[in-house]
Enzyme design. Structure first.
Site, PDB file in Angstrom:
ATOM      1  N   ARG A   1     -73.530  15.092 -46.381  1.00  0.00           N
ATOM      2  CA  ARG A   1     -74.599  15.848 -46.130  1.00  0.00           C
ATOM      3  C   ARG A   1     -75.483  15.463 -47.579  1.00  0.00           C
ATOM      4  NH1 ARG A   1     -76.309  20.774 -48.649  1.00  0.00           N
ATOM      5  NH2 ARG A   1     -77.419  21.994 -47.450  1.00  0.00           N
TER       6      ARG A   1
ATOM      7  N   LYS B   1     -75.868  15.841 -56.767  1.00  0.00           N
ATOM      8  CA  LYS B   1     -75.318  16.869 -57.606  1.00  0.00           C
ATOM      9  C   LYS B   1     -75.450  16.603 -59.324  1.00  0.00           C
ATOM     10  CE  LYS B   1     -73.982  19.555 -54.173  1.00  0.00           C
ATOM     11  NZ  LYS B   1     -72.687  19.760 -53.827  1.00  0.00           N
TER      12      LYS B   1
END
Length: 298
Positions: A272, A231
């Site tokens: 994830r 991210k």
């Protein structure tokens, strides 16, 4: 101590909490923020899915449309179906026991994927962008991941600023609402996992507040999935080590593993990730820490 659950999927159940489950990310898109185009053909995608299972993935999440920020034309339903169904069918043809998830907010795509053998629907909109999605999931009796996001990606830059405490409170309140709405639509509670949506409308350091707040989100009584892999907030945090510039996606592997480990220690039952093997190893160590912590409690 991390809570344990029995997650009911379409044809089976998965124990959550005794050890961390790893969900591998498989983007069949040409424009994903992290690996756009790398697995855009069915053959490439199938091969990568099988490799992730070999590396220790408990399940693989197959997506056909990027949800990265920025204005772009939405992908048509049929095009999305044409991207993901051959991959789902191909993986299950090679390994029928594989647990596959479909990453979509479109009910027609979800229905097609479930018919093709998917066990889980992972909806970034928390069932809010397609009025038929909840009914499709309820009818199939599949596992469901409800993710939190604050509006469409194109509007994230205009969102009001929040401090960390406010952010956790908003995410908790809205996830509770989506959980209740899903149950009202006929989705059984034991089929639902919640995802706080790291990076989805959460700016910068607020993502760390959300990570620390996973324990508070756990009070909703549902298992939690954390998706922090690669991210952008990780890249910005590392800018001090990169002459002031954000670290690019391809160089966020170590940061991703650090963040994944932190989410597990904070209470996430599932993670994830893009890089399965390092995450599987990190999860194994984090699980050992949690087990030792549980044993030390008088």
């Amino acid at each position: 101590m991390r809570s344990c659950y029995d997650w009911k999927l379409r044809t089976q159940s998965l124990p959550l909490g005794k050890r961390t489950l790893v969900m591998g990310v498989l983007n069949t898109t040409p424009d994903s923020f992290s690996d756009g185009g790398a697995f855009a053909t069915p053959a490439q995608a199938i091969e990568h899915a099988l490799a992730m299972f070999d590396d220790g993935a408990d399940m693989v999440d197959v997506g056909g449309e990027s949800t990265r920020p920025g204005k772009r034309k939405p992908l048509g339903i049929q095009e999305e179906i044409d991207r993901v169904i051959p991959v789902l069918e191909g993986v299950l043809r090679h390994r029928p026991e594989s647990i596959l998830s479909i990453d979509t907010y479109k009910s027609a795509t979800a229905a097609a994927a479930l018919r093709a053998g998917a066990e889980i629907v992972n909806d970034v909109s928390g069932l809010s962008w397609d009025g038929e999605m909840a009914q499709v999931c309820a009818a199939a009796g599949c596992g469901v991941v409800l993710m939190h996001l604050q509006g469409p990606p194109g509007e994230w830059k205009e969102l009001p600023a929040m401090d960390g405490h406010q952010m956790v409170g908003v995410v908790k309140r809205e996830l509770r609402q989506r959980l209740e709405q899903a149950q009202q639509a006929g989705i059984q509670r034991e089929r639902i996992v919640l995802d706080p949506g790291f990076g989805f409308g959460k700016t910068g350091d607020r993502n760390y507040s959300l990570l620390v707040g996973l324990e508070e989100l756990g009070s909703l009584g549902q298992p939690l999935l954390a998706g922090v892999s690669r991210k952008s907030f990780l890249g910005r945090t590392l800018s001090t080590l990169n002459q002031g510039g954000a670290v690019p996606v391809a160089s966020r592997g170590n940061a991703s593993i650090a963040a994944v480990t932190a989410t597990i220690l904070a209470g996430a039952q599932l993670v994830r990730v893009h890089d399965v093997r390092p995450a599987r190893e990190a999860a194994t160590i984090a699980d050992a820490v949690l087990a030792a912590s549980a044993e030390s409690v008088p």
